[in-house]
Design a protein around this motif. Sequence first.
Motif, PDB file in Angstrom:
ATOM      1  N   ARG A  77     -13.625  -2.951  -0.231  1.00 19.05           N
ATOM      2  CA  ARG A  77     -12.884  -2.039   0.652  1.00 19.05           C
ATOM      3  C   ARG A  77     -13.020  -2.471   2.110  1.00 19.05           C
ATOM      4  O   ARG A  77     -12.033  -2.501   2.850  1.00 19.05           O
ATOM      5  CB  ARG A  77     -13.376  -0.607   0.460  1.00 19.05           C
ATOM      6  N   LEU A  78     -14.236  -2.815   2.532  1.00 18.65           N
ATOM      7  CA  LEU A  78     -14.438  -3.311   3.892  1.00 18.65           C
ATOM      8  C   LEU A  78     -13.598  -4.570   4.136  1.00 18.65           C
ATOM      9  O   LEU A  78     -12.979  -4.722   5.186  1.00 18.65           O
ATOM     10  CB  LEU A  78     -15.915  -3.626   4.144  1.00 18.65           C
ATOM     11  N   ALA A  79     -13.597  -5.461   3.144  1.00 16.10           N
ATOM     12  CA  ALA A  79     -12.842  -6.706   3.276  1.00 16.10           C
ATOM     13  C   ALA A  79     -11.346  -6.430   3.410  1.00 16.10           C
ATOM     14  O   ALA A  79     -10.668  -7.053   4.232  1.00 16.10           O
ATOM     15  CB  ALA A  79     -13.112  -7.607   2.074  1.00 16.10           C
ATOM     16  N   LEU A  80     -10.835  -5.512   2.617  1.00 16.20           N
ATOM     17  CA  LEU A  80      -9.421  -5.162   2.706  1.00 16.20           C
ATOM     18  C   LEU A  80      -9.082  -4.628   4.089  1.00 16.20           C
ATOM     19  O   LEU A  80      -8.101  -5.045   4.711  1.00 16.20           O
ATOM     20  CB  LEU A  80      -9.056  -4.117   1.654  1.00 16.20           C
ATOM     21  N   LEU A  81      -9.888  -3.715   4.598  1.00 15.26           N
ATOM     22  CA  LEU A  81      -9.627  -3.138   5.913  1.00 15.26           C
ATOM     23  C   LEU A  81      -9.690  -4.207   6.996  1.00 15.26           C
ATOM     24  O   LEU A  81      -8.858  -4.233   7.907  1.00 15.26           O
ATOM     25  CB  LEU A  81     -10.609  -2.004   6.198  1.00 15.26           C
ATOM     26  N   ALA A  82     -10.668  -5.103   6.908  1.00 18.79           N
ATOM     27  CA  ALA A  82     -10.791  -6.169   7.907  1.00 18.79           C
ATOM     28  C   ALA A  82      -9.622  -7.149   7.816  1.00 18.79           C
ATOM     29  O   ALA A  82      -9.090  -7.588   8.840  1.00 18.79           O
ATOM     30  CB  ALA A  82     -12.118  -6.901   7.727  1.00 18.79           C
ATOM     31  N   ARG A  83      -9.210  -7.506   6.607  1.00 24.49           N
ATOM     32  CA  ARG A  83      -8.103  -8.443   6.424  1.00 24.49           C
ATOM     33  C   ARG A  83      -6.810  -7.861   6.983  1.00 24.49           C
ATOM     34  O   ARG A  83      -5.984  -8.583   7.537  1.00 24.49           O
ATOM     35  CB  ARG A  83      -7.926  -8.782   4.949  1.00 24.49           C
ATOM     36  N   ALA A  84      -6.627  -6.569   6.837  1.00 23.93           N
ATOM     37  CA  ALA A  84      -5.382  -5.924   7.246  1.00 23.93           C
ATOM     38  C   ALA A  84      -5.349  -5.539   8.721  1.00 23.93           C
ATOM     39  O   ALA A  84      -4.371  -4.962   9.179  1.00 23.93           O
ATOM     40  CB  ALA A  84      -5.153  -4.680   6.385  1.00 23.93           C
ATOM     41  N   GLN A  85      -6.366  -5.912   9.482  1.00 27.33           N
ATOM     42  CA  GLN A  85      -6.426  -5.489  10.883  1.00 27.33           C
ATOM     43  C   GLN A  85      -5.359  -6.114  11.767  1.00 27.33           C
ATOM     44  O   GLN A  85      -5.083  -5.615  12.850  1.00 27.33           O
ATOM     45  CB  GLN A  85      -7.804  -5.779  11.474  1.00 27.33           C
ATOM     46  N   ARG A  86      -4.765  -7.207  11.316  1.00 27.67           N
ATOM     47  CA  ARG A  86      -3.712  -7.852  12.115  1.00 27.67           C
ATOM     48  C   ARG A  86      -2.835  -8.687  11.200  1.00 27.67           C
ATOM     49  O   ARG A  86      -3.186  -8.968  10.065  1.00 27.67           O
ATOM     50  CB  ARG A  86      -4.298  -8.690  13.242  1.00 27.67           C
ATOM     51  N   GLY A  87      -1.683  -9.053  11.721  1.00 29.77           N
ATOM     52  CA  GLY A  87      -0.773  -9.885  10.955  1.00 29.77           C
ATOM     53  C   GLY A  87       0.189  -9.068  10.110  1.00 29.77           C
ATOM     54  O   GLY A  87       0.233  -7.833  10.172  1.00 29.77           O
ATOM     55  N   ALA A  88       0.956  -9.786   9.318  1.00 25.64           N
ATOM     56  CA  ALA A  88       1.991  -9.164   8.490  1.00 25.64           C
ATOM     57  C   ALA A  88       1.365  -8.439   7.310  1.00 25.64           C
ATOM     58  O   ALA A  88       0.650  -9.036   6.508  1.00 25.64           O
ATOM     59  CB  ALA A  88       2.968 -10.224   8.003  1.00 25.64           C
ATOM     60  N   LEU A  89       1.662  -7.177   7.201  1.00 25.94           N
ATOM     61  CA  LEU A  89       1.124  -6.365   6.103  1.00 25.94           C
ATOM     62  C   LEU A  89       1.799  -6.682   4.781  1.00 25.94           C
ATOM     63  O   LEU A  89       1.186  -6.558   3.724  1.00 25.94           O
ATOM     64  CB  LEU A  89       1.301  -4.882   6.430  1.00 25.94           C
ATOM     65  N   ASN A  90       3.048  -7.098   4.831  1.00 28.69           N
ATOM     66  CA  ASN A  90       3.770  -7.355   3.584  1.00 28.69           C
ATOM     67  C   ASN A  90       3.253  -8.587   2.846  1.00 28.69           C
ATOM     68  O   ASN A  90       3.636  -8.834   1.712  1.00 28.69           O
ATOM     69  CB  ASN A  90       5.280  -7.435   3.811  1.00 28.69           C
ATOM     70  N   LYS A  91       2.360  -9.357   3.460  1.00 30.59           N
ATOM     71  CA  LYS A  91       1.730 -10.487   2.784  1.00 30.59           C
ATOM     72  C   LYS A  91       0.538 -10.058   1.935  1.00 30.59           C
ATOM     73  O   LYS A  91       0.037 -10.833   1.141  1.00 30.59           O
ATOM     74  CB  LYS A  91       1.256 -11.523   3.806  1.00 30.59           C
ATOM     75  N   LEU A  92       0.092  -8.836   2.122  1.00 37.08           N
ATOM     76  CA  LEU A  92      -1.075  -8.336   1.384  1.00 37.08           C
ATOM     77  C   LEU A  92      -0.615  -7.637   0.113  1.00 37.08           C
ATOM     78  O   LEU A  92       0.197  -6.713   0.167  1.00 37.08           O
ATOM     79  CB  LEU A  92      -1.879  -7.375   2.251  1.00 37.08           C
ATOM     80  N   PRO A  93      -1.134  -8.052  -1.035  1.00 37.59           N
ATOM     81  CA  PRO A  93      -0.687  -7.446  -2.302  1.00 37.59           C
ATOM     82  C   PRO A  93      -0.927  -5.940  -2.367  1.00 37.59           C
ATOM     83  O   PRO A  93      -0.159  -5.221  -3.004  1.00 37.59           O
ATOM     84  CB  PRO A  93      -1.500  -8.178  -3.373  1.00 37.59           C
ATOM     85  N   GLU A  94      -1.940  -5.460  -1.676  1.00 42.42           N
ATOM     86  CA  GLU A  94      -2.231  -4.020  -1.696  1.00 42.42           C
ATOM     87  C   GLU A  94      -1.116  -3.199  -1.060  1.00 42.42           C
ATOM     88  O   GLU A  94      -0.964  -2.018  -1.336  1.00 42.42           O
ATOM     89  CB  GLU A  94      -3.555  -3.728  -0.968  1.00 42.42           C
ATOM     90  N   PHE A  95      -0.333  -3.829  -0.183  1.00 38.74           N
ATOM     91  CA  PHE A  95       0.753  -3.126   0.509  1.00 38.74           C
ATOM     92  C   PHE A  95       2.095  -3.247  -0.216  1.00 38.74           C
ATOM     93  O   PHE A  95       3.086  -2.687   0.231  1.00 38.74           O
ATOM     94  CB  PHE A  95       0.888  -3.624   1.954  1.00 38.74           C
ATOM     95  N   ALA A  96       2.129  -3.972  -1.316  1.00 42.08           N
ATOM     96  CA  ALA A  96       3.355  -4.063  -2.116  1.00 42.08           C
ATOM     97  C   ALA A  96       3.644  -2.700  -2.728  1.00 42.08           C
ATOM     98  O   ALA A  96       2.733  -1.879  -2.894  1.00 42.08           O
ATOM     99  CB  ALA A  96       3.182  -5.113  -3.212  1.00 42.08           C
TER     100      ALA A  96
END
Length: 168
Positions: A77-96
């Motif tokens: 969960r920490l990793a997901l939040l840190a990864r999503a802190q910047r950049g395109a969200l649509n590249k993250l599978p969790e945001f599909a």
Amino acid sequence: RYHIDNQQAARVNRVALKLLSAAGAEAASENDVQFLDWTARLHEIGLSVSHGGYHRHSAYILENADMPGFSRSDQSRLALLARAQRGALNKLPEFAPEGSLSDNDRLLVWLLRQAVILCRNRAEPRLPDLKVEAGSKRFRLTLPDGWLERRPLTRRALEDESVHWHAV
């Protein structure tokens, strides 16, 4: 070990918690607040590896480091939040559309991203009274008239941020 800028981490943490407070006490659970706090304090841990894509490095470290007291799911969960802190969200599978992101984590990502933007110059932001509306499908940050006109780089970053969120 990772040479985190503790002052910047504290600034981002304060702003993220201020935004959460403006969203209302019912917006997040005590557990969510704790994860927001931890992620804000650790969001730049990946800078010790590389400036380019540091959010991805932060996520990798948080997911794979030996962190006593944290379960593997906590670290994920920490990793997901840190990864999503910047950049395109649509590249993250969790945001599909079929992704597994909870509304609570979506809110935490939004709060962290706004805090990082508002603290982008690495100085204590002089935040005005602001208004935050947070729902399952929509977030809105309202600043006083004229505040963004005096901060064109922040304005541009927030406009870009809006594009990222509209994409998901």
